[in-house]
Design an enzyme around this catalytic site. Structure first.
Site, mmCIF file in Angstrom:
data_model
loop_
_atom_site.group_PDB
_atom_site.id
_atom_site.type_symbol
_atom_site.label_atom_id
_atom_site.label_comp_id
_atom_site.label_asym_id
_atom_site.label_seq_id
_atom_site.Cartn_x
_atom_site.Cartn_y
_atom_site.Cartn_z
ATOM 1 N N GLY A 279 0.792 -1.210 0.000
ATOM 2 C CA GLY A 279 0.000 0.000 0.000
ATOM 3 C C GLY A 279 0.829 1.268 0.000
ATOM 4 O O GLY A 279 1.888 1.344 -0.631
ATOM 5 N N HIS A 280 0.352 2.264 0.756
ATOM 6 C CA HIS A 280 0.887 3.624 0.704
ATOM 7 C C HIS A 280 2.298 3.714 1.267
ATOM 8 O O HIS A 280 3.210 4.209 0.608
ATOM 9 C CB HIS A 280 -0.064 4.535 1.495
ATOM 10 N N PHE A 281 2.494 3.254 2.493
ATOM 11 C CA PHE A 281 3.809 3.320 3.135
ATOM 12 C C PHE A 281 4.557 2.012 2.884
ATOM 13 O O PHE A 281 4.718 1.171 3.770
ATOM 14 C CB PHE A 281 3.660 3.605 4.630
#
Length: 304
Positions: A279-281
């Protein structure tokens, strides 16, 4: 224990981990905190963090790069260990933050750098590149946008706020600084959330919950809209300077989705693109995959 040592165990062969230094400089009256590691005369890798975190996001990557590189990770004003002046008296915007990061780098003698840009770090890094294109020795792009294709559905209420900064549109974004959304940014799209330390959202949320910090974040969200008109200039920098570029992108990110990664290849056709199942991180979940890619990229592009 003595017997084990006498048998020639590997105790003596373990390499000492690099030292991480936690420093700060006063820039235009504001304390800017930064982490630093690695040889002082080595090529610089500048790590530019995203929202709503800080240089904390690079805590595990830095020791893995510091064997051959001077690694610098600053906190922007309002984030991490840097000062957070009242938003009524301090301009929280990407141009101002870029100027402060630029002044910090000049102060500490970082005159050339490969930039790791992520989320907010992308427009800050690319604004730095417009100011000093000759200083950029390479790019590592991780879920950081420079193309309008990358601003998908998640951004619709934020775009409304850019167009009309009314109290109603501002209030509609307050959920973006809540614990639920902070945790979501770390866990959404991650197959095994036991790989993600809860320290991330605990630390980030504690800083978001400081008096006045919510307004700082909403000011930054509003000012993010000033980056979009600069996208053509960012893209022209890519085409004109052709910095060596590594793209490592979490494909399950709903904030900066995978569709924002591929347009880089229009302007940087030689960029190395790796789409990761996270995902994002991405560093929280895929450090074991990303660190070797990053180190190998730096070794090939900075030691010629």
């Amino acid at each position: 224990m003595t017997a084990l040592l006498e048998k020639g165990s590997t105790v003596g062969a373990i390499a000492a981990p690099p030292t991480i230094f936690y420093r700060s400089e006063i820039i235009d009256g504001v304390k800017i905190f930064y982490r630093e590691a690695g040889p002082s005369d080595a090529p610089v890798v500048l790590l530019l963090h995203g929202f709503p975190t800080s240089s904390h996001m690079f805590r595990n990557l830095m020791p893995l790069l510091a064997d051959r590189y001077r690694v610098i990770a600053p906190d922007y004003p309002g984030y991490g260990g840097s000062d957070a002046p009242d938003h009524a008296t301090f301009a929280y915007g990407f141009a101002h933050v870029t100027d402060l990061v630029d002044a910090l780098l000049a102060r500490i003698g970082a005159t050339e750098y490969t930039m790791y840009v992520m989320d907010y770090g992308a427009p800050i890094g690319y604004r730095l590149a417009l100011k000093h294109p000759e200083r950029v020795t390479g790019l590592i792009v991780q879920n950081g946008n420079a193309y309008e294709e990358g601003l998908q559905q998640f951004w619709d209420p934020i775009k409304a706020y850019w167009a009309d900064g009314s109290p109603q549109n501002r209030a509609a974004l307050e959920h973006l600084v809540t614990l639920e959304l902070t945790r979501f940014q770390y866990t959404d799209g991650v197959a095994d959330t036991s790989r993600i330390s809860p320290d991330n959202w605990i630390i980030d949320q504690a800083l978001l919950d400081r008096p006045g910090n919510r307004d700082i974040q909403l000011d930054m969200l509003h000012d993010y809209g000033t980056n979009v008109p600069l996208y053509p200039q960012f893209q022209a920098f890519f085409r004109d300077r052709k910095p060596p570029t590594l793209i490592v992108w979490g494909k399950n990110d709903v904030i900066f989705p995978e569709v924002g990664a591929h347009p880089y290849l229009r302007d940087l056709p030689d960029a190395e693109l790796h789409i990761l199942d996270t995902g994002h991180f991405a560093l929280e979940d895929k450090l074991d995959e990303m660190a070797p890619l990053i180190h190998d990229f730096l070794d090939r592009t900075l030691w010629q």
